[in-house]
Design a protein around this motif. Structure first.
Motif, mmCIF file in Angstrom:
data_model
loop_
_atom_site.group_PDB
_atom_site.id
_atom_site.type_symbol
_atom_site.label_atom_id
_atom_site.label_comp_id
_atom_site.label_asym_id
_atom_site.label_seq_id
_atom_site.Cartn_x
_atom_site.Cartn_y
_atom_site.Cartn_z
ATOM 1 N N LYS A 148 37.842 43.050 49.956
ATOM 2 C CA LYS A 148 36.773 42.788 48.995
ATOM 3 C C LYS A 148 35.715 43.883 49.036
ATOM 4 O O LYS A 148 35.150 44.253 47.994
ATOM 5 C CB LYS A 148 36.140 41.423 49.263
ATOM 6 N N SER A 149 35.439 44.422 50.206
ATOM 7 C CA SER A 149 34.477 45.521 50.324
ATOM 8 C C SER A 149 35.008 46.771 49.625
ATOM 9 O O SER A 149 34.254 47.489 48.955
ATOM 10 C CB SER A 149 34.178 45.818 51.790
ATOM 11 N N LEU A 150 36.312 47.042 49.775
ATOM 12 C CA LEU A 150 36.915 48.178 49.083
ATOM 13 C C LEU A 150 36.849 47.982 47.570
ATOM 14 O O LEU A 150 36.569 48.928 46.822
ATOM 15 C CB LEU A 150 38.363 48.350 49.526
ATOM 16 N N TRP A 151 37.099 46.778 47.123
ATOM 17 C CA TRP A 151 37.017 46.444 45.692
ATOM 18 C C TRP A 151 35.617 46.741 45.155
ATOM 19 O O TRP A 151 35.466 47.361 44.092
ATOM 20 C CB TRP A 151 37.384 44.973 45.545
ATOM 21 N N ASN A 152 34.589 46.347 45.883
ATOM 22 C CA ASN A 152 33.210 46.620 45.473
ATOM 23 C C ASN A 152 32.888 48.109 45.536
ATOM 24 O O ASN A 152 32.154 48.635 44.686
ATOM 25 C CB ASN A 152 32.229 45.839 46.349
ATOM 26 N N TYR A 153 33.425 48.798 46.526
ATOM 27 C CA TYR A 153 33.237 50.246 46.633
ATOM 28 C C TYR A 153 33.837 50.958 45.426
ATOM 29 O O TYR A 153 33.199 51.843 44.827
ATOM 30 C CB TYR A 153 33.870 50.746 47.926
ATOM 31 N N LEU A 154 35.041 50.565 45.051
ATOM 32 C CA LEU A 154 35.689 51.197 43.903
ATOM 33 C C LEU A 154 34.951 50.885 42.601
ATOM 34 O O LEU A 154 34.929 51.707 41.680
ATOM 35 C CB LEU A 154 37.149 50.747 43.808
ATOM 36 N N ARG A 155 34.358 49.701 42.509
ATOM 37 C CA ARG A 155 33.547 49.383 41.333
ATOM 38 C C ARG A 155 32.422 50.401 41.177
ATOM 39 O O ARG A 155 32.181 50.923 40.076
ATOM 40 C CB ARG A 155 32.969 47.976 41.466
ATOM 41 N N ASN A 163 42.107 55.269 35.365
ATOM 42 C CA ASN A 163 42.960 54.309 36.072
ATOM 43 C C ASN A 163 42.410 52.900 35.957
ATOM 44 O O ASN A 163 41.203 52.706 35.831
ATOM 45 C CB ASN A 163 43.053 54.654 37.563
ATOM 46 N N ASP A 164 43.314 51.942 35.999
ATOM 47 C CA ASP A 164 42.967 50.541 36.247
ATOM 48 C C ASP A 164 43.573 50.191 37.604
ATOM 49 O O ASP A 164 44.798 50.270 37.777
ATOM 50 C CB ASP A 164 43.523 49.625 35.155
ATOM 51 N N VAL A 165 42.736 49.812 38.553
ATOM 52 C CA VAL A 165 43.130 49.678 39.953
ATOM 53 C C VAL A 165 43.244 48.207 40.339
ATOM 54 O O VAL A 165 42.402 47.387 39.946
ATOM 55 C CB VAL A 165 42.122 50.382 40.876
ATOM 56 N N VAL A 166 44.288 47.886 41.096
ATOM 57 C CA VAL A 166 44.470 46.554 41.670
ATOM 58 C C VAL A 166 44.262 46.644 43.184
ATOM 59 O O VAL A 166 44.850 47.511 43.839
ATOM 60 C CB VAL A 166 45.875 45.989 41.360
ATOM 61 N N VAL A 167 43.418 45.774 43.719
ATOM 62 C CA VAL A 167 43.155 45.712 45.156
ATOM 63 C C VAL A 167 43.547 44.321 45.654
ATOM 64 O O VAL A 167 43.152 43.312 45.069
ATOM 65 C CB VAL A 167 41.668 45.967 45.473
ATOM 66 N N ALA A 168 44.329 44.272 46.723
ATOM 67 C CA ALA A 168 44.769 42.994 47.290
ATOM 68 C C ALA A 168 44.669 43.065 48.805
ATOM 69 O O ALA A 168 44.754 44.141 49.400
ATOM 70 C CB ALA A 168 46.201 42.672 46.869
ATOM 71 N N GLY A 169 44.480 41.912 49.425
ATOM 72 C CA GLY A 169 44.402 41.869 50.880
ATOM 73 C C GLY A 169 44.154 40.459 51.365
ATOM 74 O O GLY A 169 44.241 39.498 50.595
ATOM 75 N N TRP A 170 43.847 40.347 52.649
ATOM 76 C CA TRP A 170 43.555 39.051 53.247
ATOM 77 C C TRP A 170 42.095 39.012 53.671
ATOM 78 O O TRP A 170 41.631 39.870 54.416
ATOM 79 C CB TRP A 170 44.459 38.790 54.449
ATOM 80 N N ASP A 171 41.371 38.013 53.171
ATOM 81 C CA ASP A 171 39.956 37.833 53.494
ATOM 82 C C ASP A 171 39.848 37.029 54.785
ATOM 83 O O ASP A 171 40.045 35.819 54.789
ATOM 84 C CB ASP A 171 39.253 37.111 52.338
ATOM 85 N N ASP A 172 39.543 37.717 55.892
ATOM 86 C CA ASP A 172 39.479 37.046 57.195
ATOM 87 C C ASP A 172 38.346 36.036 57.265
ATOM 88 O O ASP A 172 38.479 34.977 57.894
ATOM 89 C CB ASP A 172 39.309 38.084 58.304
ATOM 90 N N GLN A 173 37.216 36.338 56.630
ATOM 91 C CA GLN A 173 36.076 35.428 56.676
ATOM 92 C C GLN A 173 36.361 34.124 55.953
ATOM 93 O O GLN A 173 36.045 33.041 56.430
ATOM 94 C CB GLN A 173 34.840 36.106 56.097
ATOM 95 N N ALA A 174 36.972 34.222 54.762
ATOM 96 C CA ALA A 174 37.295 33.022 53.987
ATOM 97 C C ALA A 174 38.661 32.458 54.354
ATOM 98 O O ALA A 174 39.013 31.356 53.919
ATOM 99 C CB ALA A 174 37.245 33.336 52.494
ATOM 100 N N ASP A 175 39.456 33.228 55.127
ATOM 101 C CA ASP A 175 40.802 32.831 55.529
ATOM 102 C C ASP A 175 41.669 32.510 54.313
ATOM 103 O O ASP A 175 42.332 31.474 54.258
ATOM 104 C CB ASP A 175 40.766 31.633 56.479
ATOM 105 N N LYS A 176 41.669 33.422 53.350
ATOM 106 C CA LYS A 176 42.485 33.269 52.157
ATOM 107 C C LYS A 176 42.759 34.644 51.556
ATOM 108 O O LYS A 176 42.048 35.616 51.870
ATOM 109 C CB LYS A 176 41.801 32.366 51.133
ATOM 110 N N PRO A 177 43.778 34.757 50.707
ATOM 111 C CA PRO A 177 44.081 36.058 50.112
ATOM 112 C C PRO A 177 43.028 36.474 49.088
ATOM 113 O O PRO A 177 42.345 35.639 48.494
ATOM 114 C CB PRO A 177 45.448 35.835 49.450
ATOM 115 N N PHE A 178 42.935 37.785 48.888
ATOM 116 C CA PHE A 178 42.024 38.350 47.894
ATOM 117 C C PHE A 178 42.823 39.173 46.897
ATOM 118 O O PHE A 178 43.734 39.910 47.271
ATOM 119 C CB PHE A 178 40.967 39.240 48.559
#
Length: 239
Positions: free
Chosen positions: A96-103, A118-133
């Motif tokens: 999510k931090s990378l997503w905001n950085y790219l914004r 480009n249109d960029v897709v960012v995906a990962g696992w949010d450890d704080q929320a314990d769910k995918p992003f």
């Protein structure tokens, strides 16, 4: 010396699509690069695994994507280096931090009239929320965080199928099958798409990007909707 600006994309990749499933997030893209209307390269990956924690993919100008990936890897390295300076800090770059950085990066570039195409897709696992992003950033710096995303023609051709078939409790196998079906639709309908694709997934255990492989489309052109007898104008089998 006069400054130069990229006024249009030249060597491009097409759609990236992604979805959240039960226990993770998965994205897909083909490996075709087009030079205008010419197929330039059939085996160029557009999905990247950043530090085994973040998945990054993009449609649009490939040279701009390479520069974005270089920026992202430098940022991830900086975060890791800073965390190593203290024994009390174990800090890694969240998706999510990378997503905001790219914004911010995309917005700054477009404000200077020299955008990354480009249109960029960012995906990962949010450890704080314990769910995918899962989120996207377009060339103007506009962001979207959703359970289903698609760039390029995928927003028109693949998204209706994803919306119809997606459920929040999809298993990993069902998610893969749904993405492969959507990529087949893009191969049939998007003249810049290829049947050679990559899949990537991210769970709480980390991220994996597959090797490129061919979709099974051997029977695709034999579907009833693709077949019409010569002279059968209305498709009912008569004359």
């Amino acid at each position: 010396m006069s400054k130069q600006r990229t006024t249009q994309p030249i060597t491009t990749g097409t759609s990236v699509i992604g979805l959240v499933y039960d226990g993770g997030v998965m994205i897909a893209a083909d490996t075709l690069l087009s030079y205008g209307s010419m197929a330039k390269s059939f085996n160029t990956p557009r999905l990247y695994n950043i530090e085994d924690r973040i998945l990054l993919g993009a449609s649009g100008e490939y040279s701009d994507l390479q520069e974005i990936v270089a920026k992202v890897k430098a940022l991830a390295l900086q975060e890791t280096t800073n965390s190593m300076e203290s024994i009390y800090v174990d800090r890694k770059l969240p998706a999510k931090s990378l997503w905001n950085y790219l914004r911010a990066v995309m917005y700054q570039k477009r404000s200077k009239m020299n955008p990354y195409w480009n249109d960029v897709v960012v995906a990962g696992w949010d450890d704080q929320a314990d769910k995918p992003f899962l989120g996207t950033v377009d060339k103007l710096g506009t962001t979207l965080q959703e359970n289903l995303v698609a760039t390029g023609f995928g927003g028109y051709l693949a998204m209706p199928l994803l919306r119809e078939k997606w459920r929040s409790d999809l298993s990993e196998g069902e998610a893969r099958a749904l993405l492969e079906d959507a990529m087949k639709v893009l191969f049939y309908r998007d003249c810049r798409a290829s049947a050679r694709i990559q899949l990537a997934k991210c769970t709480s255990d980390g991220c994996i990007v597959s090797e490129p492989y061919e979709l099974d489309h051997s029977n695709g052109w034999n579907a009833p909707s693709m077949i019409r007898a010569a002279g059968d104008l209305d498709g009912d089998g008569g004359w």
